[in-house]
Design a protein around this motif. Sequence first.
Motif, short mmCIF file in Angstrom:
data_model
loop_
_atom_site.label_atom_id
_atom_site.label_comp_id
_atom_site.label_asym_id
_atom_site.label_seq_id
_atom_site.Cartn_x
_atom_site.Cartn_y
_atom_site.Cartn_z
N PRO A 88 0.81 -1.23 0.00
CA PRO A 88 0.00 0.00 0.00
C PRO A 88 0.84 1.28 0.00
O PRO A 88 0.58 2.19 -0.77
N GLN A 89 1.89 1.33 0.86
CA GLN A 89 2.68 2.55 0.98
C GLN A 89 3.40 2.89 -0.33
O GLN A 89 3.42 4.03 -0.79
N ASP B 294 2.62 1.75 -3.45
CA ASP B 294 1.70 2.01 -4.55
C ASP B 294 1.07 3.40 -4.43
O ASP B 294 0.87 4.08 -5.44
N GLU B 295 0.81 3.82 -3.19
CA GLU B 295 0.28 5.18 -3.02
C GLU B 295 1.33 6.20 -3.45
O GLU B 295 1.02 7.19 -4.12
N GLN C 140 1.45 6.23 -7.27
CA GLN C 140 0.27 6.79 -7.93
C GLN C 140 0.12 8.28 -7.69
O GLN C 140 -0.22 9.03 -8.61
N LYS C 141 0.42 8.73 -6.46
CA LYS C 141 0.12 10.13 -6.13
C LYS C 141 1.36 11.02 -6.09
O LYS C 141 1.37 12.11 -6.65
#
Length: 371
Positions: free
Chosen positions: A122-123, A125-126, A129-130
Amino acid sequence: MRPKITFLVLSFALSTASLVAQAQTPRTTLDIYVVDVEGGNSVLFVTPSGESVLIDTGNVPPGAVRDAERIMAAVKDAGVTEIDHLIITHWHGDHFGGLAELASRIPIKQFIDHGANTQPTPQTDEFLQKTYPALYAKATHTVVKAGDKIPVTGLDWRVVASAGEVLKSSLPGAGKPNPYCANFKAGESNAEDPQSVASYIKFGQFRTVHLGDLTKNKEFELMCPNNRIGTVDLLLGLHHGQASSNSEVLVHALRPRVAIMNDGTRKGGEPEVMQTVHSSPGLEDLWEMHFSLLSGQEYTVPGMFIANLVDDPQPNMPIAPITAPAPGPGVPPPPQHNGTAYWIKVSAQRDGTFTVTNARNGFSKTYSRVR
Ligand SMILES: [Zn+2]
């Protein structure tokens, strides 16, 4: 009064002249700063013309600010005001972690990576993406392949592995059969380490490699049956000294004179790796970012070759190596080191001579060109 004024004017003129002379003394060396980012990775290269390449940016929060500040200290020491090329070797938190913090402190002109993350978390990929697209929006973003050259004035900088692919043809002068291939034992790995952007860098006669966290199986693909790299003067990184990398097909075949390991207080420096490095033909010295508990006194190098201590020094370091505890809740933290950090600096000359300096104790050693 007159003699005094003359003296003042003269001494002012002299000190100004020496300042000017200092400022104008051109850099003639390739300077390499191996920054302490606590078992992560960050290595700054600065060419004689002042062009800079940074490989990796240390750890994710809570280490990100600390590591970005440590990188900035090296950047300032080198007199650099922008990062011309940034290579993120792969999408692990100990390699890209300090990037957003660093980018808020210094302009970065080119972002280089291997492409998409292959190990979803999660960390990460966030971030991808952002945060990451916003960081490179006003810069250049380059996805490199094995065999690509990174244009750095005065250096021959080649990508020898990226995105799981390795160099297909040998570098100039390399390509001899690698005698260590016969005894190769395959290793284990996660998904992202084998994707690492791996670099070969030549400055005059001086040659070094930084392979990110490239794993044993990729080392075999790159170095067998023929050694496509040849030999080097300096081996950088060594995947923190972890045993999922650092096979003899790589380390012994590269025949480095010097290795600098980016280990942490309880990360890397594992006995198997230390045995491989200490028995590497032609190796003169191993330098380390830290004393690792996984080495113990049994396998470590003398303290003069180690750049960093811990915040609460132990009265004596254990002789026996320990085994790394399995990750999970309730694991005691490794010895902390959030205080003053020191780099290991390499200054290489075009004739192949290079000097390594431990910033903590000032110990310095010059490795003269082999004739
Ligand atoms: Zn790593």
